[in-house]
Design an enzyme around this catalytic site. Sequence first.
Site, mmCIF file in Angstrom:
data_model
loop_
_atom_site.group_PDB
_atom_site.id
_atom_site.type_symbol
_atom_site.label_atom_id
_atom_site.label_comp_id
_atom_site.label_asym_id
_atom_site.label_seq_id
_atom_site.Cartn_x
_atom_site.Cartn_y
_atom_site.Cartn_z
ATOM 1 N N CYS A 69 0.804 -1.224 0.000
ATOM 2 C CA CYS A 69 0.000 0.000 0.000
ATOM 3 C C CYS A 69 0.834 1.269 0.000
ATOM 4 C CB CYS A 69 -0.949 0.001 1.193
ATOM 5 S SG CYS A 69 -0.113 0.020 2.811
ATOM 6 N N HIS A 109 -1.458 1.135 7.148
ATOM 7 C CA HIS A 109 -2.050 1.225 5.810
ATOM 8 C C HIS A 109 -1.948 2.659 5.308
ATOM 9 C CE1 HIS A 109 -4.370 0.158 2.333
ATOM 10 N NE2 HIS A 109 -5.199 1.151 2.561
ATOM 11 N N ASP A 124 -8.151 4.254 -3.415
ATOM 12 C CA ASP A 124 -7.221 3.245 -2.894
ATOM 13 C C ASP A 124 -6.926 2.190 -3.956
ATOM 14 O OD1 ASP A 124 -5.778 1.354 -1.415
ATOM 15 O OD2 ASP A 124 -6.954 1.726 0.398
#
Length: 258
Positions: A69, A109, A124
């Site tokens: 991420c 994250h 995302d």
Amino acid sequence: MNELNALFRTRIGLSANERLTFESLDHVLALTAAAIPFENLRIMDQKTNEISIANLTNNLLVQHEGGLCYELNTLLYLFLIDNGFDAVLTRGVVYNYDAQAFVTLGRTHVTLLLMHEGQAYLVDTGFGGNLPLKPVPLTGETITSTNGEFRVVRVDNEHGDHRFEMKLKHKHADWRIGYAFDSRKPVTDLSEFNEIQRIIAEHPQSSFNKHPLLTKLTERGSLTLTNTSITQWEDGIMTKENIDDSRFKELLKQHFGR
């Protein structure tokens, strides 16, 4: 057009002269999810390097690797900023559905917030197979994509002020929490993500330093490869094959070009 912008477009198959708009982000996110996998191979090979524009460009766009991420969403952020969008990065805490609790590793994250016409949206491309593939407004409104239903709800607790929730197509009957994040705490220095990378690479409770993992979305579902299995979802049907190291290397090359 700078190098990252040009290389990103080439990697995902986007025309060099296409002007991006908010309305075209769905297309960009779908292309990105199919072209750049969520993977931890640098973690497993102990070849991590500093999170910087130069390293992200080289690793993901020149070497055609995937990432986690803090790499995938940072790269997307840099691309969007270069194309005139108003965006920031922020950190979140992932929810472990099996344990029914937020993970204890902290804000590991990294996600992206985008402003458009006075409205904030979550974007995302770094959450494995759980990608909304569209900007999700921070209003609680449900958006629907080929990957399922997604929403961001307002909360107020120690994990942040919003929560990303999902109901994946063919997989979830009910809403599931993905992660919580704080929209009031944008990240202003990319070097902050080196701490996240260190935790992911070294912490005993990290789920990404145990075995190789690669995931990407496909036109008909998703594909997940580890060193012990390959799992494919196509039109709502799952098939899983147990594999050995030799087969893993074959499939790694076949599906991920590595």
